[in-house]
Write a protein that holds these residues in place. Sequence first.
Motif, short mmCIF file in Angstrom:
data_model
loop_
_atom_site.label_atom_id
_atom_site.label_comp_id
_atom_site.label_asym_id
_atom_site.label_seq_id
_atom_site.Cartn_x
_atom_site.Cartn_y
_atom_site.Cartn_z
N GLU A 188 -68.86 60.28 -68.73
CA GLU A 188 -67.89 60.55 -67.67
C GLU A 188 -67.53 62.03 -67.71
O GLU A 188 -67.44 62.62 -68.79
N GLN A 215 -72.38 56.00 -72.47
CA GLN A 215 -71.78 56.19 -71.14
C GLN A 215 -71.22 57.60 -71.04
O GLN A 215 -70.63 58.12 -72.00
N THR A 266 -66.93 63.21 -71.46
CA THR A 266 -66.54 62.19 -72.43
C THR A 266 -67.71 61.25 -72.65
O THR A 266 -68.25 60.68 -71.69
N THR A 290 -64.77 64.95 -66.06
CA THR A 290 -63.58 65.26 -65.28
C THR A 290 -63.24 66.73 -65.47
O THR A 290 -62.97 67.17 -66.59
N LYS A 338 -72.61 65.46 -64.81
CA LYS A 338 -72.88 64.13 -65.36
C LYS A 338 -74.37 63.80 -65.27
O LYS A 338 -74.97 63.32 -66.24
N ASP A 344 -68.66 67.93 -61.02
CA ASP A 344 -68.61 66.96 -62.12
C ASP A 344 -69.78 65.98 -62.04
O ASP A 344 -70.37 65.61 -63.06
N GLU A 345 -70.10 65.55 -60.82
CA GLU A 345 -71.22 64.63 -60.64
C GLU A 345 -72.54 65.29 -61.03
O GLU A 345 -73.42 64.65 -61.62
N LYS A 395 -65.26 67.56 -57.69
CA LYS A 395 -65.87 66.26 -57.93
C LYS A 395 -67.38 66.35 -57.85
O LYS A 395 -68.11 65.75 -58.65
#
Length: 215
Positions: free
Chosen positions: A38, A36, A45, A40, A17, A13-14, A10
């Motif tokens: 996202e 936007q 995405t 994962t 992002k 991923d952050e 996680k």
Amino acid sequence: MYQKVEGTMKSKDEQIKKAVVEMLYWDNRIDASEIQVEVTDGTVTLTGVVPSYGVKEASLFAAWKIPGVKQVKNSSFVKFPTTAKILSDSQIEESIKKQLEWNDSTSRENIQVTVNKGEVSLEGYVDAYWKMFRAQKLASDVIGVVDIDNKLTVVPTEDIEDQVIATHIINAIGRSNLVKTEDVDIKVKHGIVTLSGTLPTRLLCEAALEFAYNT
């Protein structure tokens, strides 16, 4: 243990992002506030609104530049500005044909263009792999295009031996300061190039592919 691994993923991923968002803001072609992001498990995405297909492609390439990105799903959709003069399908088709005709790299290629509700289909033949992408780039710059289906086939006009192709790619990589030749294994069979090896970032992988595309 599972919670620790999940927390680490996680966190990565952050970080991805944050880096993707920053990259979008750095590109002056893109209004990052309308997109936007996202992430994962390393899959990015993108959703939101973009003013042209060219900007949609630019946001895709921007996301791919970030280390750790495994895949990019670009679900953003094209919504033209109210002030933009939207071309009809026939006008889009004619404009793309002119772009292909005027460009030295595509003027002699056998490319058919069809357009349906702004969705462009490119079919036919080109004599080099990089020309397939060049044709798509020329089409993407035309106002009114919302999507491109690139069905072009590469048919070389010269019969070049596989070893010669491999040598050209190795020499191209060797001339750059981005990728080391010893980090990439190059195999060519019947004109089909396979690159394998390990590189630290997706950007360097794209650079290696670019050398192969342009051979």
